[in-house]
Write a protein that holds these residues in place. Structure first.
Motif, PDB file in Angstrom:
ATOM      1  N   GLU A 241     -14.368  11.855  17.912  1.00 30.66           N
ATOM      2  CA  GLU A 241     -13.544  12.070  16.718  1.00 30.66           C
ATOM      3  C   GLU A 241     -13.150  13.537  16.589  1.00 30.66           C
ATOM      4  N   ARG A 242     -14.083  14.415  16.858  1.00 31.43           N
ATOM      5  CA  ARG A 242     -13.772  15.852  16.775  1.00 31.43           C
ATOM      6  C   ARG A 242     -12.793  16.271  17.861  1.00 31.43           C
ATOM      7  N   ARG A 243     -12.961  15.711  19.056  1.00 33.79           N
ATOM      8  CA  ARG A 243     -12.021  16.010  20.139  1.00 33.79           C
ATOM      9  C   ARG A 243     -10.629  15.517  19.778  1.00 33.79           C
ATOM     10  N   LEU A 244     -10.545  14.313  19.239  1.00 34.07           N
ATOM     11  CA  LEU A 244      -9.260  13.760  18.826  1.00 34.07           C
ATOM     12  C   LEU A 244      -8.605  14.666  17.783  1.00 34.07           C
ATOM     13  N   ASP A 245      -9.381  15.116  16.811  1.00 38.89           N
ATOM     14  CA  ASP A 245      -8.845  16.026  15.794  1.00 38.89           C
ATOM     15  C   ASP A 245      -8.358  17.333  16.422  1.00 38.89           C
ATOM     16  N   ALA A 246      -9.144  17.880  17.344  1.00 37.77           N
ATOM     17  CA  ALA A 246      -8.764  19.139  17.993  1.00 37.77           C
ATOM     18  C   ALA A 246      -7.493  18.961  18.821  1.00 37.77           C
ATOM     19  N   TYR A 247      -7.414  17.873  19.584  1.00 36.71           N
ATOM     20  CA  TYR A 247      -6.231  17.623  20.404  1.00 36.71           C
ATOM     21  C   TYR A 247      -4.998  17.398  19.532  1.00 36.71           C
TER      22      TYR A 247
ATOM     23  N   GLU B  91      -4.476  18.465  16.415  1.00 41.03           N
ATOM     24  CA  GLU B  91      -4.094  19.725  15.768  1.00 41.03           C
ATOM     25  C   GLU B  91      -3.372  20.634  16.754  1.00 41.03           C
ATOM     26  N   PHE B  92      -3.885  20.721  17.968  1.00 39.26           N
ATOM     27  CA  PHE B  92      -3.246  21.539  18.994  1.00 39.26           C
ATOM     28  C   PHE B  92      -1.846  21.013  19.307  1.00 39.26           C
ATOM     29  N   GLY B  93      -1.722  19.697  19.475  1.00 41.44           N
ATOM     30  CA  GLY B  93      -0.419  19.101  19.776  1.00 41.44           C
ATOM     31  C   GLY B  93       0.593  19.366  18.672  1.00 41.44           C
ATOM     32  N   ARG B  94       0.180  19.196  17.426  1.00 39.77           N
ATOM     33  CA  ARG B  94       1.087  19.453  16.299  1.00 39.77           C
ATOM     34  C   ARG B  94       1.505  20.918  16.245  1.00 39.77           C
TER      35      ARG B  94
ATOM     36  N   GLY C 271     -12.782  20.267  24.578  1.00 38.97           N
ATOM     37  CA  GLY C 271     -12.058  19.536  25.612  1.00 38.97           C
ATOM     38  C   GLY C 271     -12.781  19.478  26.944  1.00 38.97           C
ATOM     39  N   ASP C 272     -12.509  18.412  27.678  1.00 38.71           N
ATOM     40  CA  ASP C 272     -13.011  18.323  29.045  1.00 38.71           C
ATOM     41  C   ASP C 272     -12.110  19.166  29.945  1.00 38.71           C
TER      42      ASP C 272
ATOM     43  N   ASP D 142     -10.151  18.634  32.551  1.00 39.14           N
ATOM     44  CA  ASP D 142      -8.782  18.175  32.841  1.00 39.14           C
ATOM     45  C   ASP D 142      -7.865  18.355  31.635  1.00 39.14           C
ATOM     46  N   THR D 143      -8.374  18.061  30.451  1.00 41.89           N
ATOM     47  CA  THR D 143      -7.559  18.199  29.245  1.00 41.89           C
ATOM     48  C   THR D 143      -7.272  19.664  28.954  1.00 41.89           C
ATOM     49  N   VAL D 144      -8.252  20.530  29.116  1.00 47.66           N
ATOM     50  CA  VAL D 144      -8.036  21.962  28.880  1.00 47.66           C
ATOM     51  C   VAL D 144      -7.009  22.501  29.874  1.00 47.66           C
ATOM     52  N   ALA D 145      -7.105  22.099  31.133  1.00 45.57           N
ATOM     53  CA  ALA D 145      -6.141  22.555  32.143  1.00 45.57           C
ATOM     54  C   ALA D 145      -4.731  22.089  31.785  1.00 45.57           C
ATOM     55  N   ALA D 146      -4.602  20.841  31.374  1.00 49.78           N
ATOM     56  CA  ALA D 146      -3.282  20.317  30.998  1.00 49.78           C
ATOM     57  C   ALA D 146      -2.775  21.012  29.735  1.00 49.78           C
ATOM     58  N   ALA D 147      -3.654  21.264  28.790  1.00 51.29           N
ATOM     59  CA  ALA D 147      -3.262  21.963  27.556  1.00 51.29           C
ATOM     60  C   ALA D 147      -2.796  23.376  27.878  1.00 51.29           C
TER      61      ALA D 147
END
Length: 180
Positions: free
Chosen positions: A43-49, A51-54, A106-107, A109-114
């Motif tokens: 849930e926290r990862r989803l919120d962080a992702y 927020e970052f996307g927005r 983030g894991d 792969d997600t951090v690299a893509a971000a």
């Protein structure tokens, strides 16, 4: 003594049963705690992702709006440059804060893509600020940002084990522009 020896197997059965119950209960509690912890971090990862996307998308949109008047055929709603740059500074601050959540939760792969998406949107931001350089290609930069956004969401969805198939937008946006 004979009575005690006769009841010893039953007593041993009770002891083994109690120990088995305690062990099973402990294992179930540990598994439940692990599942709860995993859900909480997801849930926290989803919120962080999110927020970052927005925040990053806000910078992207503002770059489009600031440069709309200088790009013939742009569909973006133009915004006054000084107002747009002020809003972009605010959005950039929000993006910087949101980035920390992605780095923390983030894991790999997600951090690299971000990171790649953030870099490509920064190129649009630089163009909006007028510091992109002479050879800057707006269309290619937007396409790169859209593709990097798709890679971020693919990695984020994989890390969160979100199913549902392909939700990529870059190809759809490119096809839409070609058909209009």
């Amino acid at each position: 003594m004979t009575a005690f020896l006769n009841q010893l197997p039953a007593l041993m059965g009770v002891v083994v049963g109690v120990l088995g119950t305690l062990l099973t209960s402990r294992l179930n509690d540990k598994a439940q705690w692990t599942r709860t912890l995993s859900v909480r971090w997801d849930e926290r990862r989803l919120d962080a992702y999110s927020e970052f996307g927005r925040a990053l998308k806000e910078v992207h949109i503002l770059a489009h709006r600031i440069t709309a008047q200088s790009r013939p055929g742009s569909r973006a709603h133009a915004i006054d440059r000084s107002t747009g740059l002020e809003l972009m500074a605010q959005a950039d601050a929000q993006r910087t804060k949101a980035w920390e959540g992605v780095l923390l939760l983030g894991d790999a792969d997600t951090v690299a893509a971000a990171r790649e998406w953030r870099w490509s949107v920064q190129q649009l931001e630089r163009a909006a600020r007028g510091i992109a350089g002479d050879g800057f290609d707006w269309e290619a930069a937007v396409r790169r940002a859209d593709e990097d956004r798709d890679r971020f969401y693919v990695a984020a969805r994989a890390g969160l084990t979100v199913a549902g198939g392909d939700v990529a937008q870059a190809r759809w946006l490119t096809d839409r522009q070609m058909n209009s």
